[in-house]
Design a protein around this motif. Structure first.
Motif, PDB file in Angstrom:
ATOM      1  N   UNK A 199       0.853  -1.185   0.000  1.00 28.90           N
ATOM      2  CA  UNK A 199       0.000   0.000   0.000  1.00 28.90           C
ATOM      3  C   UNK A 199       0.897   1.246   0.000  1.00 28.90           C
ATOM      4  N   UNK A 200       0.594   2.183  -0.881  1.00 26.96           N
ATOM      5  CA  UNK A 200       1.353   3.450  -0.912  1.00 26.96           C
ATOM      6  C   UNK A 200       0.665   4.439   0.029  1.00 26.96           C
ATOM      7  N   UNK A 246       2.137  12.920   7.792  1.00 29.00           N
ATOM      8  CA  UNK A 246       2.550  14.123   7.058  1.00 29.00           C
ATOM      9  C   UNK A 246       1.595  15.247   7.418  1.00 29.00           C
ATOM     10  N   UNK A 247       2.147  16.279   8.047  1.00 28.63           N
ATOM     11  CA  UNK A 247       1.339  17.428   8.445  1.00 28.63           C
ATOM     12  C   UNK A 247       1.314  18.471   7.328  1.00 28.63           C
ATOM     13  N   UNK A 248       0.382  19.390   7.430  1.00 29.46           N
ATOM     14  CA  UNK A 248       0.311  20.491   6.464  1.00 29.46           C
ATOM     15  C   UNK A 248       1.649  21.231   6.439  1.00 29.46           C
ATOM     16  N   UNK A 249       2.097  21.530   5.218  1.00 29.94           N
ATOM     17  CA  UNK A 249       3.364  22.239   5.050  1.00 29.94           C
ATOM     18  C   UNK A 249       4.562  21.320   4.968  1.00 29.94           C
ATOM     19  N   UNK A 270       6.189  11.650   1.352  1.00 32.44           N
ATOM     20  CA  UNK A 270       7.330  10.758   1.070  1.00 32.44           C
ATOM     21  C   UNK A 270       7.521  10.621  -0.438  1.00 32.44           C
ATOM     22  N   UNK A 271       8.748  10.897  -0.890  1.00 33.32           N
ATOM     23  CA  UNK A 271       8.987  11.028  -2.337  1.00 33.32           C
ATOM     24  C   UNK A 271       8.712   9.726  -3.084  1.00 33.32           C
ATOM     25  N   UNK A 272       9.157   8.593  -2.501  1.00 31.21           N
ATOM     26  CA  UNK A 272       8.972   7.333  -3.232  1.00 31.21           C
ATOM     27  C   UNK A 272       7.476   7.072  -3.444  1.00 31.21           C
ATOM     28  N   UNK A 273       6.694   7.234  -2.383  1.00 26.73           N
ATOM     29  CA  UNK A 273       5.251   6.942  -2.469  1.00 26.73           C
ATOM     30  C   UNK A 273       4.553   7.881  -3.449  1.00 26.73           C
ATOM     31  N   UNK A 274       4.911   9.157  -3.383  1.00 26.91           N
ATOM     32  CA  UNK A 274       4.251  10.120  -4.265  1.00 26.91           C
ATOM     33  C   UNK A 274       4.614   9.848  -5.722  1.00 26.91           C
ATOM     34  N   UNK A 323     -13.988   7.750  -0.994  1.00 26.98           N
ATOM     35  CA  UNK A 323     -14.066   8.367   0.325  1.00 26.98           C
ATOM     36  C   UNK A 323     -13.072   9.471   0.579  1.00 26.98           C
ATOM     37  N   UNK A 324     -12.888  10.341  -0.410  1.00 22.23           N
ATOM     38  CA  UNK A 324     -12.015  11.498  -0.156  1.00 22.23           C
ATOM     39  C   UNK A 324     -12.701  12.778  -0.608  1.00 22.23           C
ATOM     40  N   UNK A 325     -12.445  13.853   0.153  1.00 19.02           N
ATOM     41  CA  UNK A 325     -13.011  15.144  -0.235  1.00 19.02           C
ATOM     42  C   UNK A 325     -12.206  15.763  -1.371  1.00 19.02           C
ATOM     43  N   UNK A 326     -10.983  15.291  -1.600  1.00 20.13           N
ATOM     44  CA  UNK A 326     -10.162  15.803  -2.696  1.00 20.13           C
ATOM     45  C   UNK A 326      -9.681  17.231  -2.471  1.00 20.13           C
ATOM     46  N   UNK A 327      -9.612  17.656  -1.192  1.00 25.67           N
ATOM     47  CA  UNK A 327      -9.203  19.031  -0.888  1.00 25.67           C
ATOM     48  C   UNK A 327      -7.692  19.185  -0.762  1.00 25.67           C
ATOM     49  N   UNK A 328      -7.009  18.077  -0.472  1.00 28.32           N
ATOM     50  CA  UNK A 328      -5.625  18.201  -0.016  1.00 28.32           C
ATOM     51  C   UNK A 328      -4.643  17.817  -1.132  1.00 28.32           C
ATOM     52  N   UNK A 329      -3.742  18.735  -1.412  1.00 28.63           N
ATOM     53  CA  UNK A 329      -2.730  18.564  -2.457  1.00 28.63           C
ATOM     54  C   UNK A 329      -1.383  18.256  -1.820  1.00 28.63           C
ATOM     55  N   UNK A 330      -0.493  17.576  -2.536  1.00 26.34           N
ATOM     56  CA  UNK A 330      -0.606  17.107  -3.919  1.00 26.34           C
ATOM     57  C   UNK A 330      -1.383  15.813  -4.110  1.00 26.34           C
ATOM     58  N   UNK A 331      -1.866  15.174  -3.023  1.00 30.40           N
ATOM     59  CA  UNK A 331      -2.565  13.886  -3.196  1.00 30.40           C
ATOM     60  C   UNK A 331      -3.741  14.002  -4.166  1.00 30.40           C
ATOM     61  N   UNK A 332      -4.460  15.124  -4.109  1.00 28.99           N
ATOM     62  CA  UNK A 332      -5.656  15.277  -4.934  1.00 28.99           C
ATOM     63  C   UNK A 332      -5.348  15.294  -6.430  1.00 28.99           C
TER      64      UNK A 332
END
Ligand code: BJW
Ligand code: ZN
Length: 255
Positions: A114-115, A166-169, A173-177, A194-203
């Motif tokens: 799982x990443x 991982x907190x805001x700011x 983790x580079x490998x996972x991303x 199940x995500x609001x899609x608000x948080x970057x760069x994950x979104x």
């Protein structure tokens, strides 16, 4: 109602990316990130506790909150949505599971590799020197939770332990991303759950898949966005919708 075009895309896919957020664990009783905090935590806002500044200002407050959450996760069990993802991986040639979640419910359901884009509640490290503790954390001994708790000290430098999230700011983790972005660009189907899609760069993960030509589906009781072409909103709870999707694509599987 699941569109036939989506069922067919899932059935024929070579590579599926599953991208999960807090909503996939909601039916296990884990509050989502943007649910209002309850009980003794109701005066606080999750987004303002999930920062290095909050930890620096009041380590016991933030550590207490995370220990309460770790306790909730330890008491929870994977739900039908986590198990459906394990089942889906048995049917497709290649499945990449990318999660924003800091719980371990995917792994406890049987998912592997799982990443974790936002780290883990279960892998603390020193706030000062970054070293993990020699002994794993024990079971939190505060059954009611909701209290300030002094973080343990680092054996090496005497600094405070912090949760391995991982907190805001902070950087992801580079490998996972990198692996998540590469999988998104390579897949035929991406299912965001199940995500609001608000948080970057994950979104960016579902966006990259869509831009690269994949079919994208969103499973969320609040799902309504759809760019039309190749994008589907499945409005419902993950624990009901995913088993239904798998049954429609592959028949009854007995899980
Ligand atoms: C169900 C359901 C059921 C309910 N079935 N569904 C570009 C633009 C603007 C800002 C930024 C940007 N790039 C970076 C930023 C800053 C920032 C950011 O994105 N801010 C936004 C708020 C705008 N990002 C960062 O700081 C990231 N770092 C970074 O980019 O570093 C470089 C940089 C820094 C500063 C500036 C610029 C660049 C780090 C982000 C780390 C996020 N960490 C958290 C906390 C982790 C630890 C913890 O858990 O405490 O991760 S925040 C929190 O949000 C957590 C989650 O993983 C994440 C996503 O939340 P999620 O999973 O979507 O949960 P919810 O609660 O929002 O939604 C749940 C959904 O489930 C809802 O939609 C429900 O409807 C649904 N649901 N029941 C299916 N049964
Ligand atoms: Zn240290």
């Amino acid at each position: 109602m699941i569109p036939d075009a989506l069922i067919n895309a899932v059935r024929d896919a070579r590579h599926i990316v599953i991208f999960t957020g807090a909503g996939v664990s909601a039916e296990s009783g884990i509050p989502t990130f943007r649910d209002p905090l309850t009980g003794l935590w109701e005066r606080f806002d999750a987004a303002s506790l999930a920062t290095p500044e909050a930890f620096r200002a009041d380590p016991a407050l933030v550590w207490g909150w995370y220990e309460w959450r770790r306790m909730k996760v330890l008491q929870a069990e994977p739900n039908p949505a986590h198990r459906a993802i394990v089942e889906l991986a048995r049917h497709v040639p290649h499945l990449t599971l990318v999660t924003q979640n800091v719980d371990d419910l995917h792994e406890r359901a049987g998912s592997t590799d799982v990443l974790h884009l936002h780290g883990s509640l279960h892998q603390p490290r020193c706030f000062t020197c970054g070293k993990p503790p020699e002994e794993p954390l024990g079971t939190p001994d505060e059954p009611e939770g909701g209290r300030r708790l002094q973080p343990p000290q680092c054996e090496r430098c005497g600094g405070h332990l912090r949760p391995g999230v991982v907190w805001f700011g902070e950087s992801l983790p580079a490998y996972q991303l990198d692996a998540a972005f590469a999988a998104a660009k390579d897949c035929d189907v991406l299912i965001s759950i199940g995500t609001s899609g608000f948080v970057y760069p994950a979104a960016e993960v579902p966006n990259l898949a869509w831009q690269a030509g994949a079919v994208v589906a969103h499973v969320n009781p609040l799902a309504n966005i759809s760019r039309g072409e190749r994008e589907y909103a499945l409005a419902g709870a993950a624990g009901e919708t995913l088993p239904m999707l798998i049954e429609r694509a592959f028949g009854r599987t007995g899980s």
